[in-house]
Design a protein around this motif. Sequence first.
Motif, PDB file in Angstrom:
ATOM      1  N   VAL A   1      18.858  40.820  66.474  1.00  0.00           N
ATOM      2  CA  VAL A   1      19.927  40.014  67.065  1.00  0.00           C
ATOM      3  C   VAL A   1      19.994  40.395  68.537  1.00  0.00           C
ATOM      4  O   VAL A   1      20.510  41.461  68.897  1.00  0.00           O
ATOM      5  CB  VAL A   1      21.280  40.268  66.355  1.00  0.00           C
ATOM      6  N   LEU A   2      19.416  39.541  69.381  1.00  0.00           N
ATOM      7  CA  LEU A   2      19.227  39.887  70.790  1.00  0.00           C
ATOM      8  C   LEU A   2      20.224  39.138  71.670  1.00  0.00           C
ATOM      9  O   LEU A   2      20.436  37.933  71.498  1.00  0.00           O
ATOM     10  CB  LEU A   2      17.798  39.541  71.206  1.00  0.00           C
ATOM     11  N   ASN A   3      20.798  39.877  72.593  1.00  0.00           N
ATOM     12  CA  ASN A   3      21.842  39.322  73.454  1.00  0.00           C
ATOM     13  C   ASN A   3      21.500  39.541  74.915  1.00  0.00           C
ATOM     14  O   ASN A   3      21.154  40.658  75.318  1.00  0.00           O
ATOM     15  CB  ASN A   3      23.178  40.008  73.139  1.00  0.00           C
ATOM     16  N   GLY A   4      21.656  38.482  75.705  1.00  0.00           N
ATOM     17  CA  GLY A   4      21.307  38.530  77.112  1.00  0.00           C
ATOM     18  C   GLY A   4      22.436  38.996  78.010  1.00  0.00           C
ATOM     19  O   GLY A   4      23.398  39.616  77.554  1.00  0.00           O
ATOM     20  N   PRO A   5      22.311  38.688  79.302  1.00  0.00           N
ATOM     21  CA  PRO A   5      23.148  39.294  80.332  1.00  0.00           C
ATOM     22  C   PRO A   5      24.647  39.028  80.181  1.00  0.00           C
ATOM     23  O   PRO A   5      25.057  37.942  79.789  1.00  0.00           O
ATOM     24  CB  PRO A   5      22.631  38.672  81.634  1.00  0.00           C
ATOM     25  N   ASN A   6      25.383  40.057  80.497  1.00  0.00           N
ATOM     26  CA  ASN A   6      26.853  40.055  80.530  1.00  0.00           C
ATOM     27  C   ASN A   6      27.500  40.072  79.142  1.00  0.00           C
ATOM     28  O   ASN A   6      28.723  40.197  79.036  1.00  0.00           O
ATOM     29  CB  ASN A   6      27.392  38.872  81.359  1.00  0.00           C
TER      30      ASN A   6
ATOM     31  N   ASP B   1      18.582  42.622  81.389  1.00  0.00           N
ATOM     32  CA  ASP B   1      17.269  42.620  82.033  1.00  0.00           C
ATOM     33  C   ASP B   1      16.355  41.593  81.350  1.00  0.00           C
ATOM     34  O   ASP B   1      16.037  41.717  80.158  1.00  0.00           O
ATOM     35  CB  ASP B   1      16.710  44.044  81.883  1.00  0.00           C
ATOM     36  N   GLU B   2      15.941  40.598  82.080  1.00  0.00           N
ATOM     37  CA  GLU B   2      15.100  39.525  81.524  1.00  0.00           C
ATOM     38  C   GLU B   2      13.799  40.077  80.935  1.00  0.00           C
ATOM     39  O   GLU B   2      13.362  39.673  79.855  1.00  0.00           O
ATOM     40  CB  GLU B   2      14.798  38.519  82.644  1.00  0.00           C
ATOM     41  N   ALA B   3      13.175  41.016  81.666  1.00  0.00           N
ATOM     42  CA  ALA B   3      11.897  41.568  81.202  1.00  0.00           C
ATOM     43  C   ALA B   3      12.074  42.294  79.868  1.00  0.00           C
ATOM     44  O   ALA B   3      11.234  42.163  78.961  1.00  0.00           O
ATOM     45  CB  ALA B   3      11.318  42.517  82.246  1.00  0.00           C
ATOM     46  N   GLU B   4      13.168  43.035  79.743  1.00  0.00           N
ATOM     47  CA  GLU B   4      13.398  43.782  78.498  1.00  0.00           C
ATOM     48  C   GLU B   4      13.571  42.803  77.325  1.00  0.00           C
ATOM     49  O   GLU B   4      13.005  43.008  76.241  1.00  0.00           O
ATOM     50  CB  GLU B   4      14.626  44.675  78.649  1.00  0.00           C
ATOM     51  N   LEU B   5      14.316  41.739  77.572  1.00  0.00           N
ATOM     52  CA  LEU B   5      14.539  40.743  76.515  1.00  0.00           C
ATOM     53  C   LEU B   5      13.196  40.115  76.098  1.00  0.00           C
ATOM     54  O   LEU B   5      12.917  39.927  74.908  1.00  0.00           O
ATOM     55  CB  LEU B   5      15.505  39.682  77.057  1.00  0.00           C
TER      56      LEU B   5
ATOM     57  N   TYR C   1      12.489  30.062  82.276  1.00  0.00           N
ATOM     58  CA  TYR C   1      11.283  29.556  81.621  1.00  0.00           C
ATOM     59  C   TYR C   1      10.463  30.700  81.036  1.00  0.00           C
ATOM     60  O   TYR C   1       9.731  30.514  80.063  1.00  0.00           O
ATOM     61  CB  TYR C   1      10.442  28.737  82.605  1.00  0.00           C
ATOM     62  N   ALA C   2      10.586  31.879  81.624  1.00  0.00           N
ATOM     63  CA  ALA C   2       9.868  33.038  81.080  1.00  0.00           C
ATOM     64  C   ALA C   2      10.411  33.394  79.693  1.00  0.00           C
ATOM     65  O   ALA C   2       9.637  33.681  78.758  1.00  0.00           O
ATOM     66  CB  ALA C   2       9.996  34.231  82.032  1.00  0.00           C
ATOM     67  N   LEU C   3      11.728  33.350  79.563  1.00  0.00           N
ATOM     68  CA  LEU C   3      12.328  33.633  78.254  1.00  0.00           C
ATOM     69  C   LEU C   3      11.962  32.523  77.259  1.00  0.00           C
ATOM     70  O   LEU C   3      11.656  32.792  76.091  1.00  0.00           O
ATOM     71  CB  LEU C   3      13.851  33.758  78.380  1.00  0.00           C
TER      72      LEU C   3
END
Length: 152
Positions: A6-11, A52-56, A82-84
Amino acid sequence: MRTVLVLNGPNLGRLGSREPDVYGSADLDALRALLTESAPNDVSVDLRQTDDEAELIHWLHAAVDERIPVILNPAAFTHYSYALRDAAALVTKAGLTLVEVHLSNPHARETFRHTSVVSAVATGVIAGFGFDSYRLALDFVVNARSGGSNAP
Ligand code: DQA
């Protein structure tokens, strides 16, 4: 034991104090507890958050390599990364389920939130139900006839 990421992005690490009128007043620990309690005994919920976009993206790569289904709240990355999106496509192209979730209903908010660059490569999208968006996604992932693969 099956795992669901269960992955969660920024903020989203600020849940609890971040705009409680929009996102509610409970934090990620409360979400983790809810999902762990809702999951069957043979399912382990691995809930993470990063700004962190790269970590996700790396976590999505690992999901492909380890063949783990994903529930993803890409947060603001939803609208422009677009990377994600490409990393999310790797998950579903590998035959694994990826459910895009949102606490709020982005379509009822500012115009920039109406676009998701991730949705078209997700298995499905659940938005607008607060923590229940995740609970419904978990229910789908663990009970899907395909068992976490995205086959019909
Ligand atoms: C969100 C909606 C996004 O527009 C926003 O940037 C977030 C949270 C949600 O869960 O409602 O950070 O993904």
